[in-house]
Design an enzyme around this catalytic site. Structure first.
Site, PDB file in Angstrom:
ATOM      1  N   THR A  32       1.814  15.324  11.015  1.00  0.00           N
ATOM      2  CA  THR A  32       0.360  15.339  10.855  1.00  0.00           C
ATOM      3  C   THR A  32      -0.300  14.233  11.668  1.00  0.00           C
ATOM      4  O   THR A  32       0.249  13.140  11.835  1.00  0.00           O
ATOM      5  CB  THR A  32      -0.053  15.192   9.377  1.00  0.00           C
ATOM      6  OG1 THR A  32       0.145  13.841   8.937  1.00  0.00           O
ATOM      7  CG2 THR A  32       0.730  16.158   8.500  1.00  0.00           C
ATOM      8  N   ASP A  56      -5.950  14.473   6.994  1.00  0.00           N
ATOM      9  CA  ASP A  56      -6.376  13.167   6.507  1.00  0.00           C
ATOM     10  C   ASP A  56      -5.873  13.074   5.075  1.00  0.00           C
ATOM     11  O   ASP A  56      -6.325  13.823   4.207  1.00  0.00           O
ATOM     12  CB  ASP A  56      -7.900  13.050   6.559  1.00  0.00           C
ATOM     13  CG  ASP A  56      -8.415  11.711   6.047  1.00  0.00           C
ATOM     14  OD1 ASP A  56      -7.607  10.916   5.520  1.00  0.00           O
ATOM     15  OD2 ASP A  56      -9.629  11.460   6.160  1.00  0.00           O
ATOM     16  N   ASN A  83       4.383   8.598   5.634  1.00  0.00           N
ATOM     17  CA  ASN A  83       4.360   7.498   6.592  1.00  0.00           C
ATOM     18  C   ASN A  83       2.940   7.016   6.901  1.00  0.00           C
ATOM     19  O   ASN A  83       2.757   5.882   7.328  1.00  0.00           O
ATOM     20  CB  ASN A  83       5.050   7.936   7.884  1.00  0.00           C
ATOM     21  CG  ASN A  83       4.884   6.949   9.009  1.00  0.00           C
ATOM     22  OD1 ASN A  83       5.454   5.863   8.997  1.00  0.00           O
ATOM     23  ND2 ASN A  83       4.076   7.314  10.012  1.00  0.00           N
ATOM     24  N   SER A 134       7.348   2.374   2.718  1.00  0.00           N
ATOM     25  CA  SER A 134       6.735   1.182   2.170  1.00  0.00           C
ATOM     26  C   SER A 134       6.850   0.093   3.234  1.00  0.00           C
ATOM     27  O   SER A 134       6.575   0.331   4.404  1.00  0.00           O
ATOM     28  CB  SER A 134       7.426   0.790   0.866  1.00  0.00           C
ATOM     29  OG  SER A 134       6.873  -0.384   0.329  1.00  0.00           O
ATOM     30  N   TYR A 148      -2.635  -5.227   1.041  1.00  0.00           N
ATOM     31  CA  TYR A 148      -1.566  -4.404   1.619  1.00  0.00           C
ATOM     32  C   TYR A 148      -0.338  -4.485   0.712  1.00  0.00           C
ATOM     33  O   TYR A 148       0.288  -3.472   0.398  1.00  0.00           O
ATOM     34  CB  TYR A 148      -1.240  -4.885   3.025  1.00  0.00           C
ATOM     35  CG  TYR A 148      -0.156  -4.072   3.711  1.00  0.00           C
ATOM     36  CD1 TYR A 148      -0.406  -2.776   4.135  1.00  0.00           C
ATOM     37  CD2 TYR A 148       1.110  -4.613   3.935  1.00  0.00           C
ATOM     38  CE1 TYR A 148       0.573  -2.023   4.768  1.00  0.00           C
ATOM     39  CE2 TYR A 148       2.099  -3.869   4.557  1.00  0.00           C
ATOM     40  CZ  TYR A 148       1.827  -2.581   4.967  1.00  0.00           C
ATOM     41  OH  TYR A 148       2.810  -1.841   5.586  1.00  0.00           O
ATOM     42  N   LYS A 152       1.474  -1.274  -1.373  1.00  0.00           N
ATOM     43  CA  LYS A 152       2.887  -0.924  -1.238  1.00  0.00           C
ATOM     44  C   LYS A 152       3.658  -1.185  -2.535  1.00  0.00           C
ATOM     45  O   LYS A 152       4.598  -0.454  -2.862  1.00  0.00           O
ATOM     46  CB  LYS A 152       3.506  -1.699  -0.072  1.00  0.00           C
ATOM     47  CG  LYS A 152       2.941  -1.316   1.297  1.00  0.00           C
ATOM     48  CD  LYS A 152       3.123   0.163   1.590  1.00  0.00           C
ATOM     49  CE  LYS A 152       2.717   0.515   3.014  1.00  0.00           C
ATOM     50  NZ  LYS A 152       2.874   1.966   3.301  1.00  0.00           N
TER      51      LYS A 152
END
Length: 275
Positions: A32, A56, A83, A134, A148, A152
């Site tokens: 994608t 999206d 990802n 991750s 961030y 994760k």
């Protein structure tokens, strides 16, 4: 066996390299991208083996539609790799709620939406493998990367529970935790908080400067990283966690030592709180 592998975010970096390596190995890869014009680039990676779709991950209705279209076209989904995502740099106090929510929306809720959309397909098939990209930042915290880290950590917490939920159903889950790799993560794809506070120059500021200074010169090779992930995908008994790179492995060991030290020093206090 030719696997049908669905990978989000293949315009560059790990996603692109994994798409290439998986196609070379004889798999069918659906990748994608965010823009229609980029689909031709995905199709051209390995014509007849790689197929680009616009997605999206923040558009959850679109996630369901794309997954449905892929299953209708290819008949099944053997592997799904979450990802897609981006980094956000800035201290906690510098981060606006808008910036924090956007980070969580893409890195956590986007991956959750894809995961939820593919689970019925894999349950019905009695097999499948969900690979969550991750980061070592999902296991350890760093000044300047708090949100961030949070995104994760959330992904990892959900995925650990998911591993236990779906193992009896024949579905596998692997969390990939790369250290610094030579991708565009710290380059053009990085986001920064709008607010800057001088008090954090010696903590968050130093980490942000360090990350920026090594962009393009990170020790990790994304091709070798993609090959390692492919080994996990091909394994009959894949791990829950795959750490990639010396830096990630050393930091993971440091985190374990830190947790063990606190446990040893404060175990008696914690034990004394039971009835």
């Amino acid at each position: 066996m030719n696997k049908i592998i669905f990978i989000t975010g293949v315009s560059s970096g790990f996603g692109r390299e994994l798409a290439k390596e998986a196609a070379i190995a004889g798999n069918t890869v659906i990748g994608t991208v965010r823009q229609q014009a980029q689909t031709a680039e995905v199709d051209a990676i390995s014509p007849g083996n790689t197929f680009g779709y616009v997605l999206d991950v923040n558009d959850h209705d679109s996630v369901k539609e794309v997954i449905s279209a892929v299953v209708n076209r290819f008949g099944r989904l053997d592997v799904v790799v979450n990802n897609a995502g981006y980094g956000l740099m800035g201290a906690v106090e510098e981060t606006s709620m808008e910036e924090a929510r956007a980070q969580m929306e893409t890195n956590f809720f986007g991956a959750l939406a894809v995961t939820q959309a593919v689970l019925p397909v894999m349950r019905e098939a009695g097999q499948g493998h969900i690979v969550q990209f991750s980061s070592i930042a999902g296991l350890t915290g760093s000044p300047g990367l708090a949100l961030y880290n949070a995104s994760k950590h959330a992904l990892e917490g959900m995925s650990e529970a998911l591993y236990l939920e779906v193992k009896p159903l024949g579905i596998k889950v692997t969390i990939v935790e790369p250290g610094p790799f030579r991708t565009n993560w710290a380059g053009g794809s990085m986001h920064f908080t709008r607010q800057k506070i001088d008090a954090y120059n010696e903590t968050s500021g130093k980490v942000i400067h360090m990350v920026n200074s090594i962009s393009g010169a990170q020790p990790g090779d994304p091709v070798k990283g993609a090959q390692a992930v492919l080994k996990v995908i091909e394994s009959a008994d894949p791990p829950l966690r795959l750490l990639l790179g010396k830096s990630a492995i050393e930091r993971a060991k440091g985190k374990l030592e830190w947790v063990q030290k606190d446990l040893d020093n404060w175990e008696s206090v914690g034990l004394a709180t039971d009835f």
